[in-house]
Write a protein that holds these residues in place. Sequence first.
Motif, mmCIF file in Angstrom:
data_model
loop_
_atom_site.group_PDB
_atom_site.id
_atom_site.type_symbol
_atom_site.label_atom_id
_atom_site.label_comp_id
_atom_site.label_asym_id
_atom_site.label_seq_id
_atom_site.Cartn_x
_atom_site.Cartn_y
_atom_site.Cartn_z
ATOM 1 N N UNK A 67 45.165 -13.921 -47.835
ATOM 2 C CA UNK A 67 44.829 -14.865 -46.769
ATOM 3 C C UNK A 67 43.816 -15.896 -47.217
ATOM 4 N N UNK A 68 42.820 -15.452 -47.976
ATOM 5 C CA UNK A 68 41.808 -16.356 -48.521
ATOM 6 C C UNK A 68 42.464 -17.380 -49.447
ATOM 7 N N UNK A 69 43.334 -16.880 -50.332
ATOM 8 C CA UNK A 69 44.003 -17.754 -51.303
ATOM 9 C C UNK A 69 44.840 -18.808 -50.591
ATOM 10 N N UNK A 70 45.632 -18.419 -49.617
ATOM 11 C CA UNK A 70 46.453 -19.374 -48.868
ATOM 12 C C UNK A 70 45.551 -20.408 -48.200
ATOM 13 N N UNK A 71 44.420 -19.963 -47.638
ATOM 14 C CA UNK A 71 43.485 -20.874 -46.993
ATOM 15 C C UNK A 71 42.931 -21.914 -47.949
#
Length: 161
Positions: A67-71
């Motif tokens: 989720x962090x990476x996609x953000x």
Amino acid sequence: MNLETTIKKPADCNQEELADFERLINEGGEVTAVGLRGRILQAEKLVLINQAGKCVAIGAIKNPNPGYKVGVFNKAGVAASQQYKFELGWLYVPEEERGKGNGRELMRVITESLIGQKSYATTRENNQVMHKLFEAFGYTKAGKSYPSQNGDYLLALYTSG
């Protein structure tokens, strides 16, 4: 220069190495301290560079939360975050150790460990030293800069491959 480089999984580090690593991340002042030890232990590999018994540079090959990476990629306006398995992070050289090639050695060790694997990193938009280092080791600025959640500055995304 006589540097001693250690690169290993966090579980293989002793308590002194983990404490040095965490202390230097906190010294850098750009990371939330809450839960930091747990995030360190989730990294793929930690890199510590010592000279004369003193840690002069640290960095990590991180396993970013999906989720962090996609953000990060969305904020930078870049698609295809799933191509990038690892994140370079916590790259830090104490101020008194800068200008001695420690950052270059850190990047050399990390990028040699990642040959054939795509990775990404973020850095302050105004950190020209890191921009030059990333570019020297095959990273390219991707997308647009975006506001950091940890301070009043912009972040730039760099990708390899």
